[in-house]
Design an enzyme around this catalytic site. Sequence first.
Site, mmCIF file in Angstrom:
data_model
loop_
_atom_site.group_PDB
_atom_site.id
_atom_site.type_symbol
_atom_site.label_atom_id
_atom_site.label_comp_id
_atom_site.label_asym_id
_atom_site.label_seq_id
_atom_site.Cartn_x
_atom_site.Cartn_y
_atom_site.Cartn_z
ATOM 1 N N GLU A 160 0.816 -1.227 0.000
ATOM 2 C CA GLU A 160 0.000 0.000 0.000
ATOM 3 C C GLU A 160 0.846 1.272 0.000
ATOM 4 O OE1 GLU A 160 -2.653 -0.512 3.338
ATOM 5 O OE2 GLU A 160 -3.426 -2.394 2.584
ATOM 6 N N ASN A 201 2.190 -4.800 -3.394
ATOM 7 C CA ASN A 201 0.818 -5.234 -3.100
ATOM 8 C C ASN A 201 -0.040 -4.015 -2.758
ATOM 9 O OD1 ASN A 201 -1.044 -7.455 -2.494
ATOM 10 N ND2 ASN A 201 -0.837 -6.891 -0.330
ATOM 11 N N HIS A 237 -10.303 -6.297 -2.150
ATOM 12 C CA HIS A 237 -11.342 -6.137 -1.125
ATOM 13 C C HIS A 237 -12.550 -5.492 -1.799
ATOM 14 C CE1 HIS A 237 -8.793 -7.440 2.116
ATOM 15 N NE2 HIS A 237 -7.848 -6.597 1.748
ATOM 16 N N GLU A 266 -5.856 -10.824 -1.434
ATOM 17 C CA GLU A 266 -6.687 -10.647 -0.224
ATOM 18 C C GLU A 266 -8.167 -10.574 -0.584
ATOM 19 O OE1 GLU A 266 -5.309 -7.341 2.185
ATOM 20 O OE2 GLU A 266 -3.204 -7.783 1.781
ATOM 21 N N ASP A 268 -11.947 -10.584 -0.760
ATOM 22 C CA ASP A 268 -13.203 -10.799 -0.031
ATOM 23 C C ASP A 268 -14.268 -9.894 -0.626
ATOM 24 O OD1 ASP A 268 -12.355 -8.394 1.147
ATOM 25 O OD2 ASP A 268 -11.957 -9.302 3.097
HETATM 26 O O1 G3I Z 1 -3.284 -7.793 18.771
HETATM 27 C C1 G3I Z 1 -4.273 -6.968 19.391
HETATM 28 C C2 G3I Z 1 -4.727 -7.572 20.653
HETATM 29 O O2 G3I Z 1 -3.659 -7.623 21.552
HETATM 30 C C3 G3I Z 1 -5.894 -6.755 21.215
HETATM 31 O O3 G3I Z 1 -6.408 -7.360 22.326
HETATM 32 C C4 G3I Z 1 -6.990 -6.594 20.167
HETATM 33 C C5 G3I Z 1 -8.121 -5.708 20.633
HETATM 34 O O4 G3I Z 1 -8.715 -5.031 19.551
HETATM 35 O O5 G3I Z 1 -6.453 -6.042 19.024
HETATM 36 C C6 G3I Z 1 -5.442 -6.829 18.447
HETATM 37 O O6 G3I Z 1 -4.965 -6.233 17.297
HETATM 38 C C7 G3I Z 1 -5.806 -6.284 16.185
HETATM 39 C C8 G3I Z 1 -5.043 -6.979 15.067
HETATM 40 O O7 G3I Z 1 -5.799 -6.938 13.878
HETATM 41 C C9 G3I Z 1 -4.715 -8.419 15.387
HETATM 42 O O8 G3I Z 1 -5.880 -9.161 15.563
HETATM 43 C C10 G3I Z 1 -6.153 -4.885 15.772
HETATM 44 O O9 G3I Z 1 -6.987 -4.281 16.750
HETATM 45 C C11 G3I Z 1 -6.846 -4.868 14.443
HETATM 46 O O10 G3I Z 1 -6.943 -3.518 14.009
HETATM 47 C C12 G3I Z 1 -6.013 -5.633 13.422
HETATM 48 O O11 G3I Z 1 -6.705 -5.604 12.190
HETATM 49 C C13 G3I Z 1 -6.023 -6.124 11.061
HETATM 50 C C14 G3I Z 1 -5.775 -5.008 10.063
HETATM 51 O O12 G3I Z 1 -5.159 -5.538 8.904
HETATM 52 C C15 G3I Z 1 -4.884 -3.915 10.640
HETATM 53 O O13 G3I Z 1 -4.611 -2.954 9.697
HETATM 54 C C16 G3I Z 1 -6.885 -7.193 10.448
HETATM 55 O O14 G3I Z 1 -6.986 -8.290 11.345
HETATM 56 C C17 G3I Z 1 -6.274 -7.656 9.111
HETATM 57 O O15 G3I Z 1 -7.197 -8.474 8.452
HETATM 58 C C18 G3I Z 1 -5.994 -6.443 8.234
HETATM 59 O O16 G3I Z 1 -5.381 -6.898 7.072
HETATM 60 C C19 G3I Z 1 -5.092 -5.918 6.065
HETATM 61 C C20 G3I Z 1 -3.871 -6.389 5.319
HETATM 62 O O17 G3I Z 1 -2.814 -6.632 6.206
HETATM 63 C C21 G3I Z 1 -3.445 -5.366 4.252
HETATM 64 N N1 G3I Z 1 -4.550 -5.062 3.386
HETATM 65 C C22 G3I Z 1 -5.787 -4.661 4.017
HETATM 66 C C23 G3I Z 1 -6.217 -5.730 5.025
HETATM 67 C C24 G3I Z 1 -7.543 -5.384 5.631
HETATM 68 O O18 G3I Z 1 -7.474 -4.203 6.382
#
Ligand code: G3I
Length: 348
Positions: A160, A201, A237, A266, A268
């Site tokens: 990105e 990507n 997405h 990715e 969905d």
């Molecule tokens: O790890 C913490 C945990 O300790 C805490 O308790 C919890 C409470 O909210 O949060 C956890 O972190 C989360 C993390 O995912 C791991 O699960 C974050 O809040 C959450 O914001 C994070 O979201 C991820 C996101 O990227 C962050 O930008 C999504 O799971 C993941 O699917 C998403 O993936 C991205 C790709 O990497 C790049 N392209 C877009 C895609 C979708 O946004």
Amino acid sequence: MKPLLIALALTLAAPMFAHPHPDPHQPRDLRDVAKLHRIAIGSAVDIASLHAEQDYRKVLNREFTHVTAENAMKWESVEPERGVYTWADADALVENARRNHQQVRGHTLLWHNQLPAWLTSGVADGSIDAAELREILREHITTQVKRYKGKIRAWDVVNEVVEEDGSLRQSIWLTHLGPGYIADAFRWAHRADPHAKLYINDYNLEWNQPKIETTLSIVKDLKAQRVPIHGVGFQGHLGIQYDYPGDWANVMRRFADLGLEIAVTELDVRMVLPVTPDKLATQADYYRRALADCVSVKACKELTVWGYTDRHSWVPGWFEGEGAACILDENLARKPAYDALLAVPRRR
Ligand code: G3I
């Protein structure tokens, strides 16, 4: 014909109608789809579920030939404190993939999100200057790529890096290191594992014209400098409230013409809730078209879904009132989208 003979003929013919001869090429699951089209079919992996949910693990390992860590390989996950690496989750994912004959996409070496706090605050308060930041980035890329040398088919090296308006993304990387950080990242990754395919990507690259043009010119530029870049990842997405990106296959071809491998990294397809049969049918059509577009381009080697079950999807947490974006429901039952992937005919 005598009535007796007619009855006999019907009896003999009956099984043919009751059990039509099964088409040996008709896929029965996603591994068959991968085989039919000679591409990898992958899923992002939610590491907590991989550890804790047997049914999640079973379906993941049965259906997919490729996996990507949804979060476990991001910088904040692998180096939460400076110099302290926590590889357990990423290692577990790579080992599970090996045992199940799945290839792995490394996601991601350089991003503006999910950076560890020690890094972002150090840059913000000036305790990490530009020269040190560059060294930290080199070290991070080298360490992570070397750890999985030979075990990762493809790396999302930069993720990105282009804004919606086609400018380079404003990030700590651009601000402090200048645009040359992109070439550096690819060179360092290549040095650490010369066999891994190295990708740029991005999202909305399926249709956003300024993003497409800038990304194409980044690739041309890198190639002109002989920087090792091998692929472009279209995140994919999508949402059924927006049109399907109808020109996607042509966009893929423009990158393929530069000599790049293509992957849908990715995929969905979200919807505004509640779920209805009509929405599921539209969603299925989007999944079908995404796979059909990929297999219509010879250079497209992988289609990965960003989570395979609505039980674990990033969508509801990010888009209020939206969800149900995956190919299986919360109970891991097949949705029409799953069957749509099975039905895409062979193109090559
Ligand atoms: O790890 C913490 C945990 O300790 C805490 O308790 C919890 C409470 O909210 O949060 C956890 O972190 C989360 C993390 O995912 C791991 O699960 C974050 O809040 C959450 O914001 C994070 O979201 C991820 C996101 O990227 C962050 O930008 C999504 O799971 C993941 O699917 C998403 O993936 C991205 C790709 O990497 C790049 N392209 C877009 C895609 C979708 O946004």
